[in-house]
Design a protein around this motif. Structure first.
Motif, PDB file in Angstrom:
ATOM      1  N   UNK A   1      -2.113  -8.946  -0.591  1.00 24.97           N
ATOM      2  CA  UNK A   1      -2.410  -7.669  -0.137  1.00 24.97           C
ATOM      3  C   UNK A   1      -3.414  -7.247  -1.462  1.00 24.97           C
ATOM      4  N   UNK A   2      -3.762  -5.862  -1.171  1.00 23.31           N
ATOM      5  CA  UNK A   2      -4.721  -5.309  -2.141  1.00 23.31           C
ATOM      6  C   UNK A   2      -3.959  -4.497  -3.455  1.00 23.31           C
ATOM      7  N   UNK A   3      -4.613  -4.686  -4.380  1.00 25.81           N
ATOM      8  CA  UNK A   3      -4.013  -3.900  -5.726  1.00 25.81           C
ATOM      9  C   UNK A   3      -5.519  -3.254  -6.141  1.00 25.81           C
ATOM     10  N   UNK A   4      -5.237  -1.892  -6.734  1.00 28.41           N
ATOM     11  CA  UNK A   4      -6.091  -0.822  -7.043  1.00 28.41           C
ATOM     12  C   UNK A   4      -5.814  -0.328  -8.428  1.00 28.41           C
TER      13      UNK A   4
ATOM     14  N   UNK B   1      -4.166   2.718 -14.868  1.00 21.98           N
ATOM     15  CA  UNK B   1      -3.160   2.996 -13.615  1.00 21.98           C
ATOM     16  C   UNK B   1      -3.307   2.389 -12.390  1.00 21.98           C
ATOM     17  N   UNK B   2      -2.313   1.821 -11.884  1.00 22.63           N
ATOM     18  CA  UNK B   2      -2.361   1.525 -10.522  1.00 22.63           C
ATOM     19  C   UNK B   2      -2.279   2.601  -9.464  1.00 22.63           C
ATOM     20  N   UNK B   3      -2.932   2.467  -8.871  1.00 24.36           N
ATOM     21  CA  UNK B   3      -3.129   3.701  -7.614  1.00 24.36           C
ATOM     22  C   UNK B   3      -3.354   3.098  -6.230  1.00 24.36           C
TER      23      UNK B   3
ATOM     24  N   UNK C   1     -10.499   5.139  -4.255  1.00 24.03           N
ATOM     25  CA  UNK C   1     -11.825   5.619  -3.741  1.00 24.03           C
ATOM     26  C   UNK C   1     -12.125   6.898  -4.317  1.00 24.03           C
ATOM     27  N   UNK C   2     -11.263   7.980  -4.519  1.00 23.48           N
ATOM     28  CA  UNK C   2     -11.623   9.316  -5.126  1.00 23.48           C
ATOM     29  C   UNK C   2     -11.581   9.323  -6.415  1.00 23.48           C
ATOM     30  N   UNK C   3     -11.059   8.463  -7.228  1.00 23.91           N
ATOM     31  CA  UNK C   3     -10.797   8.458  -8.688  1.00 23.91           C
ATOM     32  C   UNK C   3      -9.453   9.526  -9.086  1.00 23.91           C
ATOM     33  N   UNK C   4      -8.897   9.640  -8.142  1.00 21.86           N
ATOM     34  CA  UNK C   4      -7.719  10.675  -8.336  1.00 21.86           C
ATOM     35  C   UNK C   4      -6.640   9.787  -9.239  1.00 21.86           C
TER      36      UNK C   4
ATOM     37  N   UNK D   1      -1.452  10.824  -9.764  1.00 20.72           N
ATOM     38  CA  UNK D   1      -0.438  10.327  -8.980  1.00 20.72           C
ATOM     39  C   UNK D   1      -0.521   8.671  -8.868  1.00 20.72           C
ATOM     40  N   UNK D   2      -0.600   8.086 -10.084  1.00 24.44           N
ATOM     41  CA  UNK D   2      -0.443   6.821 -10.119  1.00 24.44           C
ATOM     42  C   UNK D   2       0.918   6.021  -9.590  1.00 24.44           C
ATOM     43  N   UNK D   3       0.852   4.956  -9.123  1.00 27.75           N
ATOM     44  CA  UNK D   3       2.031   4.193  -8.698  1.00 27.75           C
ATOM     45  C   UNK D   3       2.492   3.568  -9.871  1.00 27.75           C
ATOM     46  N   UNK D   4       1.783   3.168 -11.080  1.00 29.50           N
ATOM     47  CA  UNK D   4       2.201   2.962 -12.341  1.00 29.50           C
ATOM     48  C   UNK D   4       1.152   3.129 -13.204  1.00 29.50           C
TER      49      UNK D   4
END
Length: 189
Positions: free
Chosen positions: A96-99, A64-66, A72-75, A78-81
């Protein structure tokens, strides 16, 4: 004359393909797995726009991309993808940054998450981003989710950045094309 034009076009096309986009296998031989050390995996890599991340994981997992806050919170709610096909390619299409986190929240808390930074001045190719290529052994990545175990696989290369296109081969082709067109021009003159 047509041969000369064809050779010039071949030379130009070869030079245009000299992209430095790379393909990175996330987690190296362990893949996207709880056993991978994903916290330090990106440390020796410089990602560029156009590079491709390849996530290989078992059917019981997903990627999951978030946002940074959710990272930071492993939520994971509500993923972006969300990617779940077992072999996912993600093109780093902008600086930029990807998570990325595991869809299993406990795995995320256990370290199965990845932060990738693409500097604004690191652009791989102005001609677009390549699609992920088969592994270096020539074996295509399976379309179905893998039955990956925690045992490293010998046919997944490490992620030092595998060049997707171009490099020295394109320079050689361009040089040979130029020399051939020059010789043809000399013969016609």
């Amino acid at each position: 004359m047509a041969k000369l034009l064809l050779l010039h076009l071949l030379a130009i096309f070869s030079i245009a393909l000299t992209s430095h986009a790379a393909q990175y296998f996330v987690g190296d031989t362990s893949g996207w797995d709880i056993s991978s050390n994903l916290d330090t995996w990106p440390d020796d890599k410089v990602f560029k726009v156009g590079d491709v991340l390849v996530f290989s994981y078992s059917a019981s997992n997903n990627v999951r991309e978030v946002t940074k806050q959710n990272f930071d919170t492993c939520n994971i709610s509500n993923p972006l993808k969300t990617y779940s096909n077992g072999n996912t390619t993600v093109t780093l299409s902008a600086p930029g940054d990807r998570y990325f986190v595991s869809g299993n929240r406990l795995y995320c808390f256990g370290g199965m998450k990845l932060h990738v930074h693409v500097p604004a001045d690191e652009v791989a190719s102005p001609i677009g981003s390549p699609q992920a290529q088969p592994s270096a052994t020539g074996t295509p990545l399976p379309v179905q989710p893998s039955s990956k175990s925690n045992k490293p696989s010998a046919n997944i290369p490490t992620s030092s950045g595998i060049s997707s296109y171009g490099g020295s081969n394109s320079v050689v082709v361009a040089f040979v094309s130029f020399m051939a067109s020059y010789l043809l021009w000399m013969v016609q003159a």
